[in-house]
Design a protein around this motif. Sequence first.
Motif, PDB file in Angstrom:
ATOM      1  N   TYR A   1     -25.106  -5.427  53.179  1.00  0.00           N
ATOM      2  CA  TYR A   1     -23.931  -6.278  53.207  1.00  0.00           C
ATOM      3  C   TYR A   1     -22.704  -5.385  53.236  1.00  0.00           C
ATOM      4  CZ  TYR A   1     -20.518  -9.801  51.847  1.00  0.00           C
ATOM      5  OH  TYR A   1     -19.429 -10.634  51.812  1.00  0.00           O
TER       6      TYR A   1
ATOM      7  N   ILE B   1     -31.692  -5.508  52.843  1.00  0.00           N
ATOM      8  CA  ILE B   1     -30.489  -6.251  53.235  1.00  0.00           C
ATOM      9  C   ILE B   1     -29.290  -5.335  53.029  1.00  0.00           C
ATOM     10  CG2 ILE B   1     -29.008  -8.247  52.793  1.00  0.00           C
ATOM     11  CD1 ILE B   1     -31.497  -9.655  51.626  1.00  0.00           C
TER      12      ILE B   1
ATOM     13  N   LEU C   1     -32.790 -18.226  54.123  1.00  0.00           N
ATOM     14  CA  LEU C   1     -32.795 -16.864  54.681  1.00  0.00           C
ATOM     15  C   LEU C   1     -32.657 -16.933  56.203  1.00  0.00           C
ATOM     16  CD1 LEU C   1     -35.838 -15.611  52.615  1.00  0.00           C
ATOM     17  CD2 LEU C   1     -33.479 -14.840  52.310  1.00  0.00           C
ATOM     18  N   PRO C   2     -32.263 -15.837  56.848  1.00  0.00           N
ATOM     19  CA  PRO C   2     -32.134 -15.858  58.317  1.00  0.00           C
ATOM     20  C   PRO C   2     -33.424 -16.282  59.029  1.00  0.00           C
ATOM     21  CG  PRO C   2     -31.119 -13.894  57.446  1.00  0.00           C
ATOM     22  CD  PRO C   2     -31.822 -14.563  56.299  1.00  0.00           C
TER      23      PRO C   2
ATOM     24  N   ILE D   1     -29.980 -17.615  46.953  1.00  0.00           N
ATOM     25  CA  ILE D   1     -30.096 -17.878  48.392  1.00  0.00           C
ATOM     26  C   ILE D   1     -30.868 -19.169  48.642  1.00  0.00           C
ATOM     27  CG2 ILE D   1     -31.006 -17.007  50.582  1.00  0.00           C
ATOM     28  CD1 ILE D   1     -30.605 -14.171  49.441  1.00  0.00           C
TER      29      ILE D   1
ATOM     30  N   PHE E   1     -27.353 -11.537  46.737  1.00  0.00           N
ATOM     31  CA  PHE E   1     -28.613 -11.549  47.483  1.00  0.00           C
ATOM     32  C   PHE E   1     -29.843 -11.608  46.596  1.00  0.00           C
ATOM     33  CE2 PHE E   1     -25.297  -9.898  50.157  1.00  0.00           C
ATOM     34  CZ  PHE E   1     -25.438 -10.706  51.263  1.00  0.00           C
TER      35      PHE E   1
ATOM     36  N   SER F   1     -30.428  -7.671  57.904  1.00  0.00           N
ATOM     37  CA  SER F   1     -31.726  -7.642  57.242  1.00  0.00           C
ATOM     38  C   SER F   1     -32.730  -6.969  58.170  1.00  0.00           C
ATOM     39  CB  SER F   1     -32.183  -9.068  56.924  1.00  0.00           C
ATOM     40  OG  SER F   1     -33.454  -9.059  56.333  1.00  0.00           O
TER      41      SER F   1
ATOM     42  N   LYS G   1     -27.745 -14.734  59.080  1.00  0.00           N
ATOM     43  CA  LYS G   1     -26.944 -15.750  58.404  1.00  0.00           C
ATOM     44  C   LYS G   1     -27.719 -16.244  57.178  1.00  0.00           C
ATOM     45  CE  LYS G   1     -24.477 -17.267  62.492  1.00  0.00           C
ATOM     46  NZ  LYS G   1     -23.483 -16.283  62.316  1.00  0.00           N
ATOM     47  N   TYR G   2     -27.132 -16.010  56.004  1.00  0.00           N
ATOM     48  CA  TYR G   2     -27.705 -16.446  54.736  1.00  0.00           C
ATOM     49  C   TYR G   2     -26.901 -17.636  54.243  1.00  0.00           C
ATOM     50  CZ  TYR G   2     -30.231 -12.063  54.481  1.00  0.00           C
ATOM     51  OH  TYR G   2     -31.074 -11.025  54.748  1.00  0.00           O
ATOM     52  N   GLN G   3     -27.612 -18.698  53.890  1.00  0.00           N
ATOM     53  CA  GLN G   3     -26.934 -19.826  53.255  1.00  0.00           C
ATOM     54  C   GLN G   3     -27.197 -19.718  51.769  1.00  0.00           C
ATOM     55  OE1 GLN G   3     -27.471 -23.704  54.946  1.00  0.00           O
ATOM     56  NE2 GLN G   3     -26.844 -24.713  53.061  1.00  0.00           N
TER      57      GLN G   3
ATOM     58  N   ASP H   1     -32.778 -13.619  44.886  1.00  0.00           N
ATOM     59  CA  ASP H   1     -33.509 -14.782  45.397  1.00  0.00           C
ATOM     60  C   ASP H   1     -32.958 -16.102  44.890  1.00  0.00           C
ATOM     61  OD1 ASP H   1     -35.181 -13.096  46.806  1.00  0.00           O
ATOM     62  OD2 ASP H   1     -36.847 -13.246  45.382  1.00  0.00           O
TER      63      ASP H   1
END
Length: 135
Positions: free
Chosen positions: A68, A66, A124-125, A121, A116, A51, A38-40, A118
């Motif tokens: 997707y 990563i 990160l998970p 994001i 994705f 990932s 889960k990426y916020q 840097d």
Amino acid sequence: MEKTEPNKTKNLKEYLIFDECNAMFKQDPEETQYPNGKYQLKGGAMVNAASFNYEASDVFDYATVIFYEGKLAHLQLDTESSVEDIEKRLSISFHTAIVEPYKFGSGYEVIFNETFADENIAILPNERDELKVVK
């Protein structure tokens, strides 16, 4: 960030899928893998993406990858290999990707999906896991 020039090497694929990458390289058993990470994103949106961390190979010393929607979205490599050598070994063209020197050592960060990058994001998970431990 700048996109690379079109690659003149023929027969390279436009993208790489997880099964292809996993067949080429061994996941690092010492690292936590996130098959449904889960990426916020900055702005608060949540995105699920896989990932994985890979052990040393003939093209890199270490890699974080990563995926997707089943396709390679972001590649972070600790390597002495050239960009051209990496493309050939992975059989994938970087001509539509953003390629930057890796910020924390030798190697490259290759961004196929700017979601994705840097700077997009927030969490990160693995950072989400760390937040759970602190609470």
